[in-house]
Design a protein around this motif. Structure first.
Motif, PDB file in Angstrom:
ATOM      1  N   ASP A 212     -28.541  16.794  54.272  1.00 29.01           N
ATOM      2  CA  ASP A 212     -29.085  17.130  55.413  1.00 29.01           C
ATOM      3  C   ASP A 212     -28.330  16.449  56.804  1.00 29.01           C
ATOM      4  O   ASP A 212     -27.658  17.498  57.306  1.00 29.01           O
ATOM      5  N   ALA A 213     -27.932  15.367  55.992  1.00 26.80           N
ATOM      6  CA  ALA A 213     -26.708  15.001  57.265  1.00 26.80           C
ATOM      7  C   ALA A 213     -25.365  15.657  56.863  1.00 26.80           C
ATOM      8  O   ALA A 213     -24.892  15.171  58.546  1.00 26.80           O
ATOM      9  N   MET A 214     -24.632  15.445  55.964  1.00 32.48           N
ATOM     10  CA  MET A 214     -23.673  16.337  55.876  1.00 32.48           C
ATOM     11  C   MET A 214     -23.707  17.376  56.920  1.00 32.48           C
ATOM     12  O   MET A 214     -22.561  17.737  57.735  1.00 32.48           O
ATOM     13  N   GLN A 215     -24.548  18.089  56.445  1.00 27.37           N
ATOM     14  CA  GLN A 215     -24.697  19.499  57.380  1.00 27.37           C
ATOM     15  C   GLN A 215     -24.497  19.286  58.881  1.00 27.37           C
ATOM     16  O   GLN A 215     -23.785  19.971  59.422  1.00 27.37           O
ATOM     17  N   ALA A 216     -25.340  18.314  59.137  1.00 26.61           N
ATOM     18  CA  ALA A 216     -25.404  18.512  60.493  1.00 26.61           C
ATOM     19  C   ALA A 216     -24.356  17.570  61.200  1.00 26.61           C
ATOM     20  O   ALA A 216     -23.893  17.553  62.060  1.00 26.61           O
ATOM     21  N   ALA A 217     -23.129  16.651  60.191  1.00 26.81           N
ATOM     22  CA  ALA A 217     -22.271  16.411  61.411  1.00 26.81           C
ATOM     23  C   ALA A 217     -21.777  18.014  60.911  1.00 26.81           C
ATOM     24  O   ALA A 217     -20.830  17.099  61.831  1.00 26.81           O
ATOM     25  N   THR A 218     -21.563  18.118  60.057  1.00 23.95           N
ATOM     26  CA  THR A 218     -20.497  19.545  59.514  1.00 23.95           C
ATOM     27  C   THR A 218     -20.589  20.169  61.093  1.00 23.95           C
ATOM     28  O   THR A 218     -19.611  20.868  61.645  1.00 23.95           O
ATOM     29  N   ALA A 219     -22.188  20.381  61.251  1.00 21.65           N
ATOM     30  CA  ALA A 219     -22.513  21.714  62.368  1.00 21.65           C
ATOM     31  C   ALA A 219     -21.482  20.809  64.154  1.00 21.65           C
ATOM     32  O   ALA A 219     -20.884  21.941  65.114  1.00 21.65           O
ATOM     33  N   LEU A 220     -21.004  19.405  63.864  1.00 25.69           N
ATOM     34  CA  LEU A 220     -20.456  19.037  65.118  1.00 25.69           C
ATOM     35  C   LEU A 220     -18.835  19.243  65.461  1.00 25.69           C
ATOM     36  O   LEU A 220     -18.442  19.239  66.352  1.00 25.69           O
ATOM     37  N   LEU A 221     -18.493  20.363  64.089  1.00 24.29           N
ATOM     38  CA  LEU A 221     -17.017  20.172  64.166  1.00 24.29           C
ATOM     39  C   LEU A 221     -16.763  21.094  65.376  1.00 24.29           C
ATOM     40  O   LEU A 221     -15.819  21.869  65.663  1.00 24.29           O
ATOM     41  N   LEU A 222     -17.629  21.891  65.161  1.00 21.28           N
ATOM     42  CA  LEU A 222     -17.154  23.230  66.020  1.00 21.28           C
ATOM     43  C   LEU A 222     -17.963  23.045  67.443  1.00 21.28           C
ATOM     44  O   LEU A 222     -17.122  24.140  68.494  1.00 21.28           O
TER      45      LEU A 222
ATOM     46  N   SER B 225      -2.215  18.152  59.925  1.00 19.61           N
ATOM     47  CA  SER B 225      -1.876  17.232  58.052  1.00 19.61           C
ATOM     48  C   SER B 225      -2.722  16.464  57.838  1.00 19.61           C
ATOM     49  O   SER B 225      -3.458  15.403  58.475  1.00 19.61           O
ATOM     50  N   ARG B 226      -3.315  16.565  56.833  1.00 21.00           N
ATOM     51  CA  ARG B 226      -4.629  16.516  55.762  1.00 21.00           C
ATOM     52  C   ARG B 226      -5.418  16.166  56.676  1.00 21.00           C
ATOM     53  O   ARG B 226      -6.962  15.921  56.301  1.00 21.00           O
ATOM     54  N   MET B 227      -6.034  17.247  57.530  1.00 22.86           N
ATOM     55  CA  MET B 227      -7.127  17.531  58.723  1.00 22.86           C
ATOM     56  C   MET B 227      -8.171  17.970  57.780  1.00 22.86           C
ATOM     57  O   MET B 227      -9.424  16.858  57.511  1.00 22.86           O
ATOM     58  N   ILE B 228      -8.082  18.122  56.432  1.00 24.41           N
ATOM     59  CA  ILE B 228      -9.524  19.309  56.083  1.00 24.41           C
ATOM     60  C   ILE B 228     -10.046  18.248  55.147  1.00 24.41           C
ATOM     61  O   ILE B 228     -11.242  18.165  54.989  1.00 24.41           O
ATOM     62  N   ARG B 229      -8.920  18.040  54.329  1.00 24.20           N
ATOM     63  CA  ARG B 229      -9.495  16.426  53.396  1.00 24.20           C
ATOM     64  C   ARG B 229      -9.959  15.188  54.370  1.00 24.20           C
ATOM     65  O   ARG B 229     -10.729  14.495  54.025  1.00 24.20           O
ATOM     66  N   ILE B 230      -8.955  14.991  55.705  1.00 21.33           N
ATOM     67  CA  ILE B 230     -10.108  13.930  55.402  1.00 21.33           C
ATOM     68  C   ILE B 230     -11.573  14.010  56.272  1.00 21.33           C
ATOM     69  O   ILE B 230     -12.321  13.021  56.507  1.00 21.33           O
ATOM     70  N   ILE B 231     -11.753  15.280  56.937  1.00 21.09           N
ATOM     71  CA  ILE B 231     -12.780  15.634  57.498  1.00 21.09           C
ATOM     72  C   ILE B 231     -14.174  15.550  56.100  1.00 21.09           C
ATOM     73  O   ILE B 231     -15.383  14.477  55.831  1.00 21.09           O
ATOM     74  N   VAL B 232     -13.154  16.157  54.726  1.00 19.37           N
ATOM     75  CA  VAL B 232     -13.896  16.019  53.724  1.00 19.37           C
ATOM     76  C   VAL B 232     -14.398  14.799  53.070  1.00 19.37           C
ATOM     77  O   VAL B 232     -15.517  14.021  52.705  1.00 19.37           O
ATOM     78  N   GLY B 233     -13.512  13.544  53.647  1.00 17.44           N
ATOM     79  CA  GLY B 233     -13.526  12.135  53.107  1.00 17.44           C
ATOM     80  C   GLY B 233     -14.668  11.689  53.746  1.00 17.44           C
ATOM     81  O   GLY B 233     -15.652  10.998  53.422  1.00 17.44           O
ATOM     82  N   LYS B 234     -14.895  11.229  55.365  1.00 18.28           N
ATOM     83  CA  LYS B 234     -15.459  11.491  56.518  1.00 18.28           C
ATOM     84  C   LYS B 234     -17.144  12.383  55.940  1.00 18.28           C
ATOM     85  O   LYS B 234     -18.240  10.989  56.416  1.00 18.28           O
ATOM     86  N   LEU B 235     -16.884  13.505  55.858  1.00 24.33           N
ATOM     87  CA  LEU B 235     -18.251  14.090  55.396  1.00 24.33           C
ATOM     88  C   LEU B 235     -19.376  12.969  54.375  1.00 24.33           C
ATOM     89  O   LEU B 235     -19.737  13.292  54.858  1.00 24.33           O
ATOM     90  N   LEU B 236     -17.797  12.889  53.585  1.00 26.39           N
ATOM     91  CA  LEU B 236     -18.590  12.230  52.110  1.00 26.39           C
ATOM     92  C   LEU B 236     -18.955  11.388  52.609  1.00 26.39           C
ATOM     93  O   LEU B 236     -20.239  10.666  51.969  1.00 26.39           O
TER      94      LEU B 236
ATOM     95  N   LEU C 107     -21.104   6.206  56.973  1.00 25.96           N
ATOM     96  CA  LEU C 107     -20.865   6.450  57.750  1.00 25.96           C
ATOM     97  C   LEU C 107     -22.501   7.315  58.344  1.00 25.96           C
ATOM     98  O   LEU C 107     -22.717   8.198  58.209  1.00 25.96           O
ATOM     99  N   SER C 108     -22.732   6.814  59.630  1.00 24.50           N
ATOM    100  CA  SER C 108     -23.954   6.885  60.848  1.00 24.50           C
ATOM    101  C   SER C 108     -23.387   8.324  61.369  1.00 24.50           C
ATOM    102  O   SER C 108     -22.010   8.948  61.806  1.00 24.50           O
ATOM    103  N   LEU C 109     -24.532   9.698  60.908  1.00 28.87           N
ATOM    104  CA  LEU C 109     -24.127  10.642  62.177  1.00 28.87           C
ATOM    105  C   LEU C 109     -22.652  10.009  63.319  1.00 28.87           C
ATOM    106  O   LEU C 109     -22.345  10.801  64.095  1.00 28.87           O
ATOM    107  N   PRO C 110     -23.479   8.969  64.292  1.00 24.93           N
ATOM    108  CA  PRO C 110     -23.151   9.098  65.560  1.00 24.93           C
ATOM    109  C   PRO C 110     -21.804   8.087  65.332  1.00 24.93           C
ATOM    110  O   PRO C 110     -20.367   8.653  66.067  1.00 24.93           O
TER     111      PRO C 110
END
Length: 269
Positions: A135-145, A192-203, A210-213
């Motif tokens: 749930d926290a991962m999905q909440a963080a993912t929603a912020l990307l938009l 460059s490596r943007m998606i892999r960095i995002i996935v690493g932070k979401l994990l 890492l907190s949502l804020p």
């Protein structure tokens, strides 16, 4: 005359799409095969770049020839290419559309399995983690938009003319057992490596490191991450490239270990 080639490849043995002085790229392999067939050097232009070990279940490149060939290029090229590179379609195009600059949307999928599986080690990223806070991962993912400047999620922001990306889709999916995850993201462009960095932070969000804020503070450029640790390359697939003049569905079943995003086997978190 210009042709667009619709291809897919397993990136495991390659140093990415582009030619490199320090290893073999997919581009080099294809150009060498085309040279054998056409008896002359033929430069090709890809729709983008992929890192070493990253796959593409859909990729396009274009090439120019003075005269159309009078043989079955699809059959002949697939015959000489190695098994980990496949040509699906060859499309003649009018004018001079560009495989890279005219792409209007790109989508990637990142696959994770949370248990050790010898049949997935080159097709998905292994993360032996339990009790991820999805749930926290999905909440963080929603912020990307909600944000457009991704300089904090790029390994070399100074190499880009702009770090602005317009993300139009981002979501997590899981299988029914909950031991496989799939991150799907679409945008007009990626750094460059943007998606892999995002996935690493979401994990990190999912494990509580890492907190949502804190995650949002990187997006808002309030602070920069102290360390950028991209997720493993083998989990990442360039899965869809769209053009205003060309929109071909990805070949189903290219990656036999996984179902397509729209199949019932994957559930949105």
């Amino acid at each position: 005359m210009r042709y667009f080639f619709h291809i897919g490849y397993s990136g495991t043995p390659y140093k990415g799409w582009q030619r490199h002085p320090y290893g073999i790229g997919v581009q080099q392999v294809i150009e060498e095969c085309l040279k054998k067939i056409l008896k002359q050097p033929v430069p090709i232009v890809g729709c983008g770049r992929t890192d070493a070990g990253v796959h593409a279940s859909q990729f396009f490149f274009h090439l120019d020839v003075a005269q159309p060939w009078d043989f079955d290029m699809l059959f002949r090229l697939n015959k000489v290419l190695p098994p980990d590179i496949a040509v699906f379609d060859i499309i003649p195009v009018e004018g001079l559309p560009h495989a890279r600059f005219d792409a209007s949307k790109r989508s990637y999928d990142y696959f994770i399995h949370t248990y050790k599986d010898p049949f997935l080690h080159e097709a998905s990223a292994l993360y032996l983690v339990r009790n991820l806070n999805l749930d926290a991962m999905q909440a963080a993912t929603a912020l990307l938009l909600l944000y457009t400047d991704y300089r904090n999620f790029c390994i070399t922001p100074a190499d880009h003319d702009s770090t602005i990306c317009h993300v139009t889709e981002a979501r997590w999916l899981t299988n029914q057992q909950g031991d496989k995850l799939r991150f799907h993201i679409s945008a007009n462009r990626f750094l460059s490596r943007m998606i892999r960095i995002i996935v690493g932070k979401l994990l990190q969000v999912g494990t509580g490191v890492l907190s949502l804020p804190g995650f949002e503070s990187y997006l808002a450029l309030e602070q920069a991450p102290k360390h950028l640790s991209p997720a493993y390359p083998q989990g990442l697939y360039l899965s869809k490239v769209s053009y205003p003049f060309l929109d071909i569905p990805p070949r189903p079943g290219f990656s036999p270990a996984f179902l397509q995003v729209t199949d019932a086997g994957w559930q949105t978190i």
